[in-house]
Design a protein around this motif. Structure first.
Motif, mmCIF file in Angstrom:
data_model
loop_
_atom_site.group_PDB
_atom_site.id
_atom_site.type_symbol
_atom_site.label_atom_id
_atom_site.label_comp_id
_atom_site.label_asym_id
_atom_site.label_seq_id
_atom_site.Cartn_x
_atom_site.Cartn_y
_atom_site.Cartn_z
ATOM 1 N N VAL A 2 -53.832 -76.449 32.672
ATOM 2 C CA VAL A 2 -53.388 -77.213 33.848
ATOM 3 C C VAL A 2 -54.199 -76.860 35.084
ATOM 4 N N LYS A 3 -55.303 -76.131 34.873
ATOM 5 C CA LYS A 3 -56.235 -75.780 35.957
ATOM 6 C C LYS A 3 -55.572 -74.952 37.060
ATOM 7 N N MET A 4 -54.737 -74.008 36.651
ATOM 8 C CA MET A 4 -54.130 -73.072 37.601
ATOM 9 C C MET A 4 -54.789 -71.702 37.543
ATOM 10 N N SER A 5 -55.820 -71.553 36.719
ATOM 11 C CA SER A 5 -56.472 -70.246 36.568
ATOM 12 C C SER A 5 -57.914 -70.328 37.027
ATOM 13 N N GLY A 6 -58.451 -69.167 37.414
ATOM 14 C CA GLY A 6 -59.827 -69.078 37.849
ATOM 15 C C GLY A 6 -60.753 -68.712 36.701
ATOM 16 N N PRO A 7 -62.056 -68.733 36.933
ATOM 17 C CA PRO A 7 -63.017 -68.483 35.850
ATOM 18 C C PRO A 7 -62.948 -67.068 35.292
ATOM 19 N N ILE A 8 -62.636 -66.078 36.119
ATOM 20 C CA ILE A 8 -62.575 -64.709 35.608
ATOM 21 C C ILE A 8 -61.386 -64.553 34.663
ATOM 22 N N HIS A 9 -60.248 -65.160 35.012
ATOM 23 C CA HIS A 9 -59.096 -65.121 34.112
ATOM 24 C C HIS A 9 -59.416 -65.821 32.803
ATOM 25 N N ASP A 10 -60.089 -66.980 32.888
ATOM 26 C CA ASP A 10 -60.434 -67.710 31.668
ATOM 27 C C ASP A 10 -61.379 -66.902 30.788
ATOM 28 N N LYS A 11 -62.307 -66.197 31.417
ATOM 29 C CA LYS A 11 -63.218 -65.344 30.647
ATOM 30 C C LYS A 11 -62.438 -64.262 29.898
ATOM 31 N N GLY A 12 -61.486 -63.619 30.576
ATOM 32 C CA GLY A 12 -60.680 -62.593 29.917
ATOM 33 C C GLY A 12 -59.898 -63.147 28.754
ATOM 34 N N GLN A 13 -59.384 -64.384 28.892
ATOM 35 C CA GLN A 13 -58.615 -64.987 27.807
ATOM 36 C C GLN A 13 -59.502 -65.286 26.603
ATOM 37 N N LEU A 14 -60.745 -65.694 26.841
ATOM 38 C CA LEU A 14 -61.672 -65.947 25.735
ATOM 39 C C LEU A 14 -62.088 -64.643 25.061
ATOM 40 N N ALA A 18 -55.011 -58.940 33.488
ATOM 41 C CA ALA A 18 -53.890 -59.206 32.585
ATOM 42 C C ALA A 18 -54.352 -59.528 31.165
ATOM 43 N N SER A 19 -55.655 -59.433 30.902
ATOM 44 C CA SER A 19 -56.137 -59.815 29.571
ATOM 45 C C SER A 19 -55.586 -58.895 28.482
ATOM 46 N N SER A 20 -55.482 -57.586 28.751
ATOM 47 C CA SER A 20 -54.887 -56.694 27.750
ATOM 48 C C SER A 20 -53.402 -56.997 27.581
ATOM 49 N N THR A 21 -52.719 -57.342 28.681
ATOM 50 C CA THR A 21 -51.298 -57.693 28.604
ATOM 51 C C THR A 21 -51.094 -58.913 27.726
ATOM 52 N N GLU A 22 -51.909 -59.930 27.905
ATOM 53 C CA GLU A 22 -51.812 -61.139 27.081
ATOM 54 C C GLU A 22 -52.085 -60.821 25.613
ATOM 55 N N LEU A 23 -53.029 -59.924 25.371
ATOM 56 C CA LEU A 23 -53.347 -59.559 23.993
ATOM 57 C C LEU A 23 -52.188 -58.824 23.340
ATOM 58 N N TYR A 24 -51.532 -57.920 24.074
ATOM 59 C CA TYR A 24 -50.358 -57.229 23.527
ATOM 60 C C TYR A 24 -49.257 -58.224 23.168
ATOM 61 N N ALA A 25 -49.020 -59.191 24.045
ATOM 62 C CA ALA A 25 -47.988 -60.196 23.778
ATOM 63 C C ALA A 25 -48.340 -61.005 22.538
ATOM 64 N N LEU A 26 -49.614 -61.326 22.375
ATOM 65 C CA LEU A 26 -50.053 -62.109 21.222
ATOM 66 C C LEU A 26 -49.910 -61.320 19.923
ATOM 67 N N ILE A 27 -50.275 -60.045 19.952
ATOM 68 C CA ILE A 27 -50.140 -59.206 18.754
ATOM 69 C C ILE A 27 -48.673 -59.060 18.381
ATOM 70 N N SER A 28 -47.807 -58.902 19.380
ATOM 71 C CA SER A 28 -46.375 -58.794 19.108
ATOM 72 C C SER A 28 -45.839 -60.082 18.491
ATOM 73 N N ALA A 29 -46.273 -61.236 19.014
ATOM 74 C CA ALA A 29 -45.796 -62.513 18.480
ATOM 75 C C ALA A 29 -46.263 -62.717 17.047
ATOM 76 N N LEU A 30 -47.481 -62.291 16.733
ATOM 77 C CA LEU A 30 -47.997 -62.446 15.367
ATOM 78 C C LEU A 30 -47.314 -61.494 14.392
ATOM 79 N N THR A 58 -50.071 -70.003 22.208
ATOM 80 C CA THR A 58 -50.037 -70.302 23.640
ATOM 81 C C THR A 58 -49.678 -69.048 24.410
ATOM 82 N N LEU A 59 -50.291 -68.898 25.574
ATOM 83 C CA LEU A 59 -50.026 -67.784 26.478
ATOM 84 C C LEU A 59 -49.724 -68.348 27.858
ATOM 85 N N THR A 60 -48.773 -67.734 28.553
ATOM 86 C CA THR A 60 -48.476 -68.205 29.901
ATOM 87 C C THR A 60 -47.829 -67.118 30.745
ATOM 88 N N PHE A 61 -47.990 -67.252 32.061
ATOM 89 C CA PHE A 61 -47.269 -66.450 33.046
ATOM 90 C C PHE A 61 -46.008 -67.228 33.408
#
Length: 530
Positions: free
Chosen positions: A314-326, A362-374, A347-350
């Motif tokens: 939804v274009k609410m994130s900046g390029p550095i955040h997007d890089k961390g997510q990739l 927050a990239s490590s935080t998102e990764l922890y949430a993803l590992i927990s969900a899997l 899917t990941l969201t704040f």
């Protein structure tokens, strides 16, 4: 009022434009209002019988005259916003002479005959003070700047903390006290001021060089010592000054914590949850920085869409955040897609975020949430997380670590400390810890914890209480480990996807990938994109 005979003697007077206090030292002139006339001088006029009259006695010196043979210090921003001032200064430096001219003559607004003073030879060193952005802009777009100002001196916002700088800082405190007639500081107060200077620098091994902030704290500590009836400032007075300063600025934090306690903002500080982690962000309001926790959630399901960040979509994130997510997507593929393709949609969201998000902390935080969900293994909600991650799974340093820890501590304290709460930070940020007294006391009493980790595997073990696991030679993870559960879920997704694909082929026949037609330049059929 001068008589006509007295005015007749004016031609024999001497108009001294500028003179140094003594002939031994070079003048140092600070020009606070560098207008064109304040720099190069001006010719004044007087009204007589309805006419404007002048003579050589009406010639007034500028800052360049007063600084001739010495140094002129000017703020670059003030110089640039004044019309003709920058061009006039460059012209004087380039020609090595000061020529007093009326500004109106440059625009051809007047043609009246007036005085034209002879140019004065100029020998001056000009010091421009400004921020890095102004320097870069002038260096890029103004060729005269590169020619005239060749020496750059950069001032850093901090300096090393050692015995020598500690001694110098104590001398600075004493100088402020004597100059402003404040109460003297004892050794405990000076030591506490030094700690606060390190806190301003966000580094245990450095102290700030923003002395205006330190001077304000010195004044406030002296005031509170007087309020307490002490003639000498102690460490307790400095602590009171810091706490009162925080109380005056802390309204936004108090309101945020209040909303969390009311249940308006959903932040859990107790219990466990699958695919849910408390992330930490930093908010800057003027010179006040504070941290706020945010709930980050992850959901996984079958598909081949990969990891989708809702903020990015939804274009609410900046390029550095997007890089961390990739990058976290790359880490997952490296860990679990060595034997077969990674078949996953996630899917990941704040949650409850209604403004933009930027940064990769927050990239490590998102990764922890993803590992927990899997894996289906819940994460402790009493532990918040910050830190960026690279493709190898190493947790990297972030900024604002003190504000982030204190922000989560405030929320936990409002809801009641349990002894199981804390914050997960990168190991490389340990040297930056300069926490508030109440946080340090809670950590010392075992009511709050700071965990330093270097890898994602270390962090997920703390968050779940379950070992992450390392693959064997065939790429299989040991039973009873977190990554074994993740691999099993991914294998399950892949098998179901294969079963569905085989079922569709039996029902509809084999599918054939459509051939792309040659298209326009840059289109799907452009061979340069293959």
């Amino acid at each position: 009022r001068q008589s006509r005979s007295d005015r007749g003697l004016d031609r024999y007077q001497v108009n001294v434009l500028a003179a140094t206090a003594d002939g031994e030292h070079a003048p140092v002139v600070f020009e606070d209002n560098p207008t064109y006339q304040n720099l190069v001088g001006r010719i004044e006029y007087r009204a007589e019988f309805g006419a404007m009259i002048t003579d050589f006695n009406q010639i007034r010196a500028g800052a360049l005259h007063r600084a001739n043979g010495g140094y002129l210090v000017v703020e670059a921003k003030k110089l640039l916003v004044n019309p003709m001032a920058w061009d006039g200064l460059k012209r004087a430096l380039r020609n090595r002479e000061i020529k007093i001219e009326e500004m109106a003559q440059f625009y051809g607004l007047v043609s009246t005959v007036s005085l034209e003073p002879e140019p004065i030879p100029l020998d001056v060193k000009v010091v421009l003070i400004g921020d890095e952005m102004i320097y870069q802009l002038l260096h890029i777009y103004d060729e005269d700047f590169r020619e005239l100002f060749k020496v750059q001196a950069q001032f850093t916002p901090d300096m090393q903390r050692n015995e020598q700088t500690a001694q110098d800082y104590a001398l600075f405190v004493g100088d402020v006290v004597r100059r402003e007639n404040l109460r003297h500081f004892d050794r405990t107060a000076t030591a506490r001021l030094l700690d606060e200077a390190a806190r301003m620098a966000d580094d245990q091994e450095k102290i700030t060089t923003r002395f205006a902030e330190s001077t304000s704290l010195i004044r406030e500590a002296s005031f509170w010592a007087g309020r307490a009836g002490r003639d000498v400032v102690t460490a307790e007075d400095v602590r009171t000054a810091v706490e009162e300063r925080l109380r005056r600025r802390n309204f936004a934090v108090e309101r945020y914590v209040e909303r969390v306690m009311e249940g308006v903002l959903l932040i859990d500080t107790k219990g466990t949850a699958v695919g849910q982690v408390n992330g930490l962000s930093v908010v800057q309001i003027a010179d006040f920085q504070f941290g706020l926790p945010s709930r980050i959630t992850a959901r996984t399901f079958m598909g081949r869409a990969g990891v989708i960040s809702i903020e990015r979509e939804v274009k609410m994130s900046g390029p550095i955040h997007d890089k961390g997510q990739l990058i976290l997507s790359s880490y997952l593929a490296n860990r679990f897609a060595q034997r077969r393709p990674l078949s996953i949609s996630a899917t990941l969201t704040f949650e409850q975020l209604y403004s933009g998000v930027e940064g990769d902390s927050a990239s490590s935080t998102e990764l922890y949430a993803l590992i927990s969900a899997l894996s289906g293994v819940p994460i402790k909600q009493g532990i918040a997380v910050t830190g960026s991650v690279n493709q190898a799974g190493q947790v990297q340093a972030i900024g604002g670590v003190n504000a982030k820890i204190e922000g989560f501590f405030d929320v936990c304290k409002a809801g009641g400390l349990t002894g199981d709460q804390g914050v997960l930070i990168p190991t490389s940020n340990v040297r930056h810890l300069m926490l508030r007294d109440d946080v340090v006391e809670a950590v010392g009493e075992g009511q709050f914890h700071i965990y330093a980790v270097s890898t994602i595997a270390e962090g997920i073990e703390i968050l779940t209480g379950m070992p992450a696991g390392e693959p064997d030679e065939e790429g299989n993870y040991p039973e009873g480990t977190l990554y074994a559960l993740v691999q099993a879920r991914l294998d399950e997704y892949a098998e179901r996807m294969q079963e569905q694909s085989a079922r569709r082929e039996r029902e509809n026949g084999p599918t054939k990938e459509p051939e792309e037609e040659p298209g326009e330049e840059g289109g799907p059929g452009d061979p340069r994109l293959w």
